[in-house]
Design an enzyme around this catalytic site. Structure first.
Site, mmCIF file in Angstrom:
data_model
loop_
_atom_site.group_PDB
_atom_site.id
_atom_site.type_symbol
_atom_site.label_atom_id
_atom_site.label_comp_id
_atom_site.label_asym_id
_atom_site.label_seq_id
_atom_site.Cartn_x
_atom_site.Cartn_y
_atom_site.Cartn_z
ATOM 1 N N GLY A 1 0.888 -1.121 0.028
ATOM 2 C CA GLY A 1 0.038 -0.059 0.051
ATOM 3 C C GLY A 1 1.032 1.414 -0.074
ATOM 4 C CB VAL B 1 0.880 4.033 4.637
ATOM 5 C CG1 VAL B 1 1.543 4.251 5.950
ATOM 6 C CG2 VAL B 1 -0.174 5.152 4.428
ATOM 7 N N GLY B 2 2.783 1.376 3.813
ATOM 8 C CA GLY B 2 3.609 0.668 4.093
ATOM 9 C C GLY B 2 4.885 0.565 2.910
ATOM 10 C CB SER C 1 -6.877 6.929 11.085
ATOM 11 O OG SER C 1 -7.606 7.976 10.618
ATOM 12 C CB SER C 2 -6.289 12.157 12.844
ATOM 13 O OG SER C 2 -6.818 12.421 11.467
ATOM 14 C CB CYS C 3 -11.109 9.185 11.839
ATOM 15 S SG CYS C 3 -10.819 7.414 11.550
ATOM 16 C CE1 TYR D 1 -9.456 2.665 8.471
ATOM 17 C CE2 TYR D 1 -9.315 4.564 9.532
ATOM 18 C CZ TYR D 1 -8.586 3.703 8.821
ATOM 19 O OH TYR D 1 -7.575 3.816 8.672
ATOM 20 C CE LYS E 1 -6.467 2.001 11.167
ATOM 21 N NZ LYS E 1 -5.313 0.914 10.917
ATOM 22 N N PRO F 1 -1.353 8.934 12.465
ATOM 23 C CG PRO F 1 -0.629 7.557 10.970
ATOM 24 C CD PRO F 1 -1.573 7.521 12.137
ATOM 25 C CB THR F 2 -2.971 14.123 10.072
ATOM 26 O OG1 THR F 2 -4.103 14.920 9.685
ATOM 27 C CG2 THR F 2 -1.819 14.351 9.479
ATOM 28 C CG ASN F 3 -7.194 13.451 6.488
ATOM 29 O OD1 ASN F 3 -7.375 13.169 7.893
ATOM 30 N ND2 ASN F 3 -8.351 13.642 5.930
ATOM 31 C CG LEU F 4 -1.272 9.519 6.122
ATOM 32 C CD1 LEU F 4 -0.957 8.165 6.553
ATOM 33 C CD2 LEU F 4 0.051 10.218 6.717
ATOM 34 C CG HIS G 1 -8.331 9.447 1.815
ATOM 35 N ND1 HIS G 1 -7.682 8.207 1.663
ATOM 36 C CD2 HIS G 1 -9.198 9.397 2.976
ATOM 37 C CE1 HIS G 1 -8.081 7.415 2.900
ATOM 38 N NE2 HIS G 1 -8.725 8.145 3.628
HETATM 39 O O1 GFB Z 1 -10.561 12.797 2.297
HETATM 40 P P1 GFB Z 1 -11.858 12.404 2.697
HETATM 41 O O2 GFB Z 1 -12.696 11.528 2.225
HETATM 42 O O3 GFB Z 1 -11.556 12.068 4.257
HETATM 43 O O4 GFB Z 1 -12.568 13.712 2.721
HETATM 44 P P2 GFB Z 1 -12.124 12.454 5.958
HETATM 45 C C1 GFB Z 1 -12.298 15.072 3.183
HETATM 46 C C2 GFB Z 1 -13.183 16.297 3.123
HETATM 47 O O5 GFB Z 1 -13.097 16.472 1.402
HETATM 48 C C3 GFB Z 1 -14.548 15.914 3.274
HETATM 49 C C4 GFB Z 1 -14.183 16.650 0.966
HETATM 50 O O6 GFB Z 1 -15.322 16.960 3.947
HETATM 51 C C5 GFB Z 1 -15.034 15.562 1.784
HETATM 52 O O7 GFB Z 1 -16.505 15.798 1.825
HETATM 53 N N1 GFB Z 1 -14.306 16.176 -0.485
HETATM 54 C C6 GFB Z 1 -14.400 17.106 -1.371
HETATM 55 C C7 GFB Z 1 -14.185 14.773 -0.863
HETATM 56 N N2 GFB Z 1 -14.679 16.611 -2.822
HETATM 57 C C8 GFB Z 1 -14.350 15.336 -2.401
HETATM 58 C C9 GFB Z 1 -13.802 14.064 -3.192
HETATM 59 O O8 GFB Z 1 -14.254 13.879 -4.635
HETATM 60 N N3 GFB Z 1 -13.608 12.840 -2.532
HETATM 61 C C10 GFB Z 1 -13.312 12.845 -1.319
HETATM 62 N N4 GFB Z 1 -13.106 11.529 -0.801
HETATM 63 N N5 GFB Z 1 -13.580 13.795 -0.544
HETATM 64 C C11 GFB Z 1 -11.659 10.103 6.314
HETATM 65 C C12 GFB Z 1 -12.279 8.993 7.024
HETATM 66 O O9 GFB Z 1 -12.382 11.017 6.519
HETATM 67 O O10 GFB Z 1 -10.381 10.310 6.482
HETATM 68 C C13 GFB Z 1 -11.474 7.826 7.135
HETATM 69 O O11 GFB Z 1 -13.631 8.687 6.377
HETATM 70 C C14 GFB Z 1 -9.994 8.216 7.561
HETATM 71 O O12 GFB Z 1 -11.976 7.038 8.429
HETATM 72 C C15 GFB Z 1 -9.322 9.153 6.496
HETATM 73 O O13 GFB Z 1 -9.968 8.785 9.131
HETATM 74 C C16 GFB Z 1 -7.947 9.652 7.019
HETATM 75 O O14 GFB Z 1 -10.960 13.393 6.452
HETATM 76 O O15 GFB Z 1 -13.294 13.000 5.857
#
Ligand code: GFB
Length: 317
Positions: free
Chosen positions: A15, A17-18, A109-111, A138, A142, A165-168, A181
């Site tokens: 993956g 990260v790994g 994960s920071s969530c 999730y 975690k 970790p925060t969002n990666l 993401h």
């Molecule tokens: O990255 P993301 O899916 O993760 O979304 P989270 C972050 C923000 O971006 C949210 C917006 O407010 C989404 O609504 N966003 C805008 C989008 N456009 C898009 C798009 O096209 N795709 C996506 N995916 N988002 C995840 C958790 O939450 O973060 C997991 O669900 C994990 O469990 C991960 O912790 C790191 O930060 O919202």
């Protein structure tokens, strides 16, 4: 035996990260890396994991394997996000204990923090409030992993601890629009819109949520430093169960979209689709402890995004 000669198993090495952690370890001179692919070793299969540990006898384990995804995938595939992650953690952490692994680092994960935690988020805020509903399964998985490491430490003295970790993002990310993401999703959307000459790109939610983004190469560097210098005692001795890994600053999704549009070279507009969830309003990690342990992130979000876009152009476009 020196640390560089130890048998180190990186779970999840295929993956994003790994893979980054494996590369950093190799570059730092570690030669005894154990890197089975997910087809060679199914971490959900308890019998297979048991056999793997008794045959390979790793001395150090970095647990970076997980079922991951963006906000919509988390919300939609709730059962798999809970079941797969619980099974991976239970199998790997338990077998590491049963096979006398000298050190295990579990990546969370920071969530895991409450949806409305005060900002920036210190490690002590774990389990102090309600979770964000879109990723509750999730996050619960975690949290179970953190508690498993902590429990093996408290009951048996195992040198197992967790990092959050925060969002990666970065090279080798998942660019599938349905499961990714936000960063890989927006890179793909803006790139496609540029190619098609579209007038606007749709961004999910209101654009107001704030997120902290860490380049995966920075994360890998932090993990190697922690592996080399920090033991479980140092973490639990502070009354915490894990240490945050972030860059210390955040950006709104609206600003992020604008920045990605500029990097990709898209000249149209941005439309926000508020029927899609925003998720947590803000999750900025307090990284004081990590800084005290000797590590600070160095990659700017602009540089990291350019690197990620370059990777996308070469591999995934
Ligand atoms: O990255 P993301 O899916 O993760 O979304 P989270 C972050 C923000 O971006 C949210 C917006 O407010 C989404 O609504 N966003 C805008 C989008 N456009 C898009 C798009 O096209 N795709 C996506 N995916 N988002 C995840 C958790 O939450 O973060 C997991 O669900 C994990 O469990 C991960 O912790 C790191 O930060 O919202």
């Amino acid at each position: 035996m020196s640390l560089k000669e130890k048998r180190i198993y990186i779970a999840g090495s295929s993956g994003m990260v790994g893979g980054a952690i494996s590369r950093h370890l190799r570059d730092a001179g570690y030669r005894n890396l154990i890197l089975p692919s997910s087809t060679e070793l199914d971490l959900i299969d308890q019998v297979a994991v048991k056999r793997f540990f008794s045959e390979q006898k790793p001395e150090i384990v970095i647990l970076a394997a997980a079922k991951v995804g963006g906000i919509l995938a988390n919300n939609q595939f709730r059962a798999e996000f809970l079941y797969n992650n619980l099974m991976i953690e239970a199998n790997v952490i338990h077998e590491a204990f049963a096979n006398d692994v000298e050190k295990l680092i579990f990546l969370g994960s920071s969530c895991i923090y409450p949806k409305l935690a005060p900002q920036p988020i210190i490690e002590e805020y774990l389990l102090s409030g309600q979770l964000e509903p879109t990723n509750e399964p999730y996050a619960i998985a975690k949290i179970a992993g953190i508690k498993l490491c902590e429990s093996y430490f408290r009951q048996y003295g195992a040198n197992f601890y967790s990092v959050m970790p925060t969002n990666l993002y970065g090279p080798n990310d998942n660019f599938d629009l349905a499961t990714s993401h936000v960063i890989p999703a927006l890179i793909r959307k803006f790139h496609q819109a540029k190619l098609e000459g579209a007038s606007e790109v749709t961004v999910w939610g209101t654009g107001s949520p704030l997120r902290e983004f860490l380049f995966v190469e920075d994360l890998a560097e932090a993990i190697v430093i922690l592996m080399e210098n920090t033991d479980a005692e140092a973490i639990y001795g502070q009354g915490i169960s894990h240490v945050n890994i972030g860059c210390g600053n955040d950006i709104s999704i609206g600003k992020l979209a604008k920045l990605i549009g500029e990097i990709v070279g898209f000249e149209g507009g941005i439309k926000f689709d508020a029927t899609k969830p925003d998720g947590t309003p803000r999750k900025l990690l307090d990284v004081t402890r990590l800084t005290e342990m000797g590590w600070t992130a160095t990659t700017s979000v602009e540089y990291g995004l350019r690197q990620t876009y370059d990777w996308f152009l070469k591999h995934s476009a």
